[in-house]
Design a protein around this motif. Structure first.
Motif, short mmCIF file in Angstrom:
data_model
loop_
_atom_site.label_atom_id
_atom_site.label_comp_id
_atom_site.label_asym_id
_atom_site.label_seq_id
_atom_site.Cartn_x
_atom_site.Cartn_y
_atom_site.Cartn_z
N UNK A 102 -4.99 3.42 -0.72
CA UNK A 102 -3.71 3.70 -1.62
C UNK A 102 -3.42 4.96 -2.12
N UNK A 103 -4.61 5.63 -2.63
CA UNK A 103 -4.38 7.01 -3.25
C UNK A 103 -4.58 8.12 -2.22
N UNK A 104 -5.66 7.88 -1.40
CA UNK A 104 -6.00 9.08 -0.38
C UNK A 104 -4.77 9.09 0.91
N UNK A 105 -4.40 8.05 1.11
CA UNK A 105 -3.39 7.84 2.23
C UNK A 105 -2.06 7.16 1.82
N UNK A 106 -1.06 7.15 2.74
CA UNK A 106 0.11 6.52 2.45
C UNK A 106 -0.11 4.83 2.46
N UNK A 107 0.35 3.97 1.45
CA UNK A 107 0.13 2.73 1.52
C UNK A 107 1.44 2.11 1.99
N UNK A 108 1.22 0.99 2.64
CA UNK A 108 2.26 0.01 2.98
C UNK A 108 2.63 -1.06 1.99
N UNK A 109 3.82 -1.73 2.29
CA UNK A 109 4.01 -2.79 1.31
C UNK A 109 3.08 -3.83 1.56
N UNK A 110 2.71 -4.17 2.80
CA UNK A 110 1.72 -5.20 3.21
C UNK A 110 0.31 -5.04 2.59
N UNK A 111 -0.12 -3.88 2.51
CA UNK A 111 -1.30 -3.64 1.71
C UNK A 111 -1.08 -3.91 0.11
N UNK A 112 0.07 -3.45 -0.63
CA UNK A 112 0.22 -3.75 -1.80
C UNK A 112 0.31 -5.16 -2.03
N UNK A 113 0.86 -5.97 -1.21
CA UNK A 113 1.06 -7.34 -1.55
C UNK A 113 0.09 -8.40 -0.95
N UNK A 114 -0.54 -8.08 0.00
CA UNK A 114 -1.74 -8.77 0.55
C UNK A 114 -3.04 -8.68 -0.21
N UNK A 115 -3.29 -7.27 -0.37
CA UNK A 115 -4.50 -7.12 -1.04
C UNK A 115 -4.44 -7.57 -2.55
N UNK A 116 -5.38 -8.48 -3.18
CA UNK A 116 -5.10 -8.59 -4.54
C UNK A 116 -5.56 -7.49 -5.38
N UNK A 117 -6.67 -6.66 -4.91
CA UNK A 117 -6.98 -5.14 -5.56
C UNK A 117 -5.79 -4.33 -5.65
N UNK A 118 -5.14 -4.16 -4.50
CA UNK A 118 -4.19 -3.11 -4.59
C UNK A 118 -2.79 -3.52 -5.28
N UNK A 119 -2.72 -4.90 -5.30
CA UNK A 119 -1.39 -5.59 -6.01
C UNK A 119 -1.70 -5.48 -7.34
N UNK A 120 -3.00 -5.90 -7.87
CA UNK A 120 -3.19 -5.61 -9.46
C UNK A 120 -3.11 -3.96 -9.79
N UNK A 121 -3.73 -3.29 -9.19
CA UNK A 121 -3.59 -1.97 -9.45
C UNK A 121 -2.18 -1.40 -9.57
N UNK A 122 -1.48 -1.79 -8.46
CA UNK A 122 0.05 -1.28 -8.44
C UNK A 122 0.75 -1.91 -9.87
N UNK A 123 0.26 -3.07 -10.16
CA UNK A 123 0.84 -3.64 -11.26
C UNK A 123 0.96 -2.94 -12.61
N UNK A 124 -0.31 -2.65 -12.77
CA UNK A 124 -0.77 -1.73 -13.86
C UNK A 124 -0.14 -0.35 -13.79
N UNK A 125 -0.02 0.23 -12.60
CA UNK A 125 0.81 1.41 -12.45
C UNK A 125 2.03 1.33 -12.83
N UNK A 126 2.55 0.19 -12.44
CA UNK A 126 4.04 -0.05 -12.91
C UNK A 126 4.30 -0.25 -14.22
N UNK A 127 3.46 -0.96 -15.14
CA UNK A 127 3.46 -1.15 -16.42
C UNK A 127 3.54 0.07 -17.28
N UNK A 128 3.24 1.19 -16.53
CA UNK A 128 2.91 2.56 -17.35
C UNK A 128 4.01 3.39 -17.00
N UNK A 129 4.45 3.37 -15.78
CA UNK A 129 5.37 4.51 -15.29
C UNK A 129 6.78 3.69 -14.84
#
Length: 273
Positions: free
Chosen positions: A189-216
Motif C-alpha cells: 500500500x505504501x511502496x506501491x500503488x494500491x487497488x480498491x480490491x486490496x483496501x477492501x479485501x485485506x483487513x489490515x489494509x482496510x483498518x490502516x486506510x480507515x485510520x488514515x481517513x480519520x486523520x486526513x
C-alpha cells in the motif's frame, strides 16, 4: 454465575497487565517505532506532512493493536492444555469462560491501540508542526475493529497451531501480524500503488486506510491513494466480516482439536519450555 464471571475476569486482568512481555511488546515496541519514524528521518515537505503523519500514525496503531493477539492466543492455549487451573476446578460455564477472556483482552488491546494513536499523533504533531483535526467517529470504529480483529486472529491461530501440534510455535505468534502488516501495508500500500480490491479485501489494509481517513479526511486520502474512489462503509465492514469468519473457523477447529489425539499430547509446561 456473576461471581464466577467476576472472579475469572479479575484474574485475567491481573494476568494480562502483570505480564511484562505483553506490556513491553505492546507499549515499548510501539513507542520505539514512533520515535524512530518521527525523529530518525528528515521531515517531508510541507505539502506532504499531513499524508506522512497519517500514514505513520496509522501504521503504528496497527502494530500496537496487534499485541491483542498475544493474550488472546495464550489464553486459548492455557485452557486447551491439560493442567490444574481455576477454570477446571470450578463449575464455570463456557459463557463465563468466554466473557472472562474477551473483556480483559479487548480492554488491553483497545488500550494499547488508543495509547499508540494518542502518543503517535502528539509526537508527530510536535515533529512536523501541523495539527490536523480527527474524525472521532471513524477513529472510534477503527479502534474497536482493530481490537476485535486481532483477538479473533489470535484465537484462530491458536487452534490452528494446537491442531497441527505446533504448541511451541505459539511463542512466535505475535510475529505473524507484524509480518503481514509489513508486507501488505508497507510493501503493497505504501511502496506501491494500491487497488480498491486490496483496501477492501485485506483487513489490515482496510483498518490502516480507515485510520488514515480519520486523520486526513476522504478527499485527501483519495489523492494519497492515486485518486481511488474509497467508500468508507466497505473499509469498515471488511474487518468485521473477517473477524466473524475467523471466530466461526475457530469454533470449527475448537471441536476438531477436542476430538483429536492432539488434545492430550502436550501439557501446559510445553508452552513455556
Amino acid at each position: 454465575m456473576k461471581s464466577i464471571v467476576g472472579q475469572l475476569t479479575k484474574l485475567e486482568f491481573k494476568s494480562i497487565f502483570r505480564n511484562k512481555h505483553n506490556i513491553m511488546w505492546g507499549i515499548g515496541y510501539t513507542v520505539i517505532w514512533i520515535f524512530v519514524y518521527a525523529f530518525a528521518f528528515p521531515a517531508p515537505p510541507q505539502e506532504y506532512k499531513l499524508g506522512y503523519l497519517a500514514s505513520y500514525v496509522s501504521f503504528i496503531v496497527l502494530l500496537g493493536g496487534s499485541t491483542a493477539v498475544i493474550p488472546a492466543s495464550y489464553r486459548v492455549a492455557i485452557d486447551a492444555l491439560p493442567h490444574i487451573y481455576l477454570y477446571r476446578s470450578t463449575n464455570a460455564s463456557l459463557y463465563s469462560f468466554i466473557i472472562s477472556i474477551l473483556v480483559p483482552v479487548f480492554i488491553f488491546g483497545a488500550l494499547i491501540s488508543t495509547i499508540s494513536f494518542i502518543v503517535g499523533y502528539l509526537v508527530f504533531e510536535y515533529s512536523y508542526g501541523i495539527f490536523p483535526a480527527v474524525n472521532l467517529i471513524i477513529l472510534l470504529i477503527a479502534l474497536i475493529e482493530v481490537t476485535f480483529f486481532y483477538i479473533s486472529f489470535g484465537i484462530f491461530m491458536s487452534y490452528i497451531l494446537l491442531n497441527l501440534k505446533g504448541i511451541k510455535l505459539l511463542r512466535y505468534i505475535e510475529m505473524i501480524p507484524t509480518v503481514l502488516i509489513l508486507g501488505l501495508i508497507l510493501g503493497l500500500q505504501i511502496m506501491r500503488s494500491p487497488s480498491l480490491e486490496l483496501l477492501y479485501i485485506s483487513p489490515f489494509n482496510a483498518i490502516y486506510t480507515a485510520f488514515v481517513i480519520s486523520i486526513t479526511g476522504t478527499g485527501y486520502s483519495s489523492i494519497m491513494f492515486n485518486n481511488l474512489a474509497i467508500q468508507n462503509i466497505y473499509l469498515l465492514l471488511s474487518p468485521i466480516l473477517w473477524a466473524g469468519m475467523l471466530l466461526i473457523l475457530s469454533i470449527v477447529f475448537y471441536h476438531i482439536y477436542y476430538l483429536s489425539s492432539a488434545k492430550n499430547e502436550f501439557k501446559l509446561e510445553d508452552l513455556y519450555a
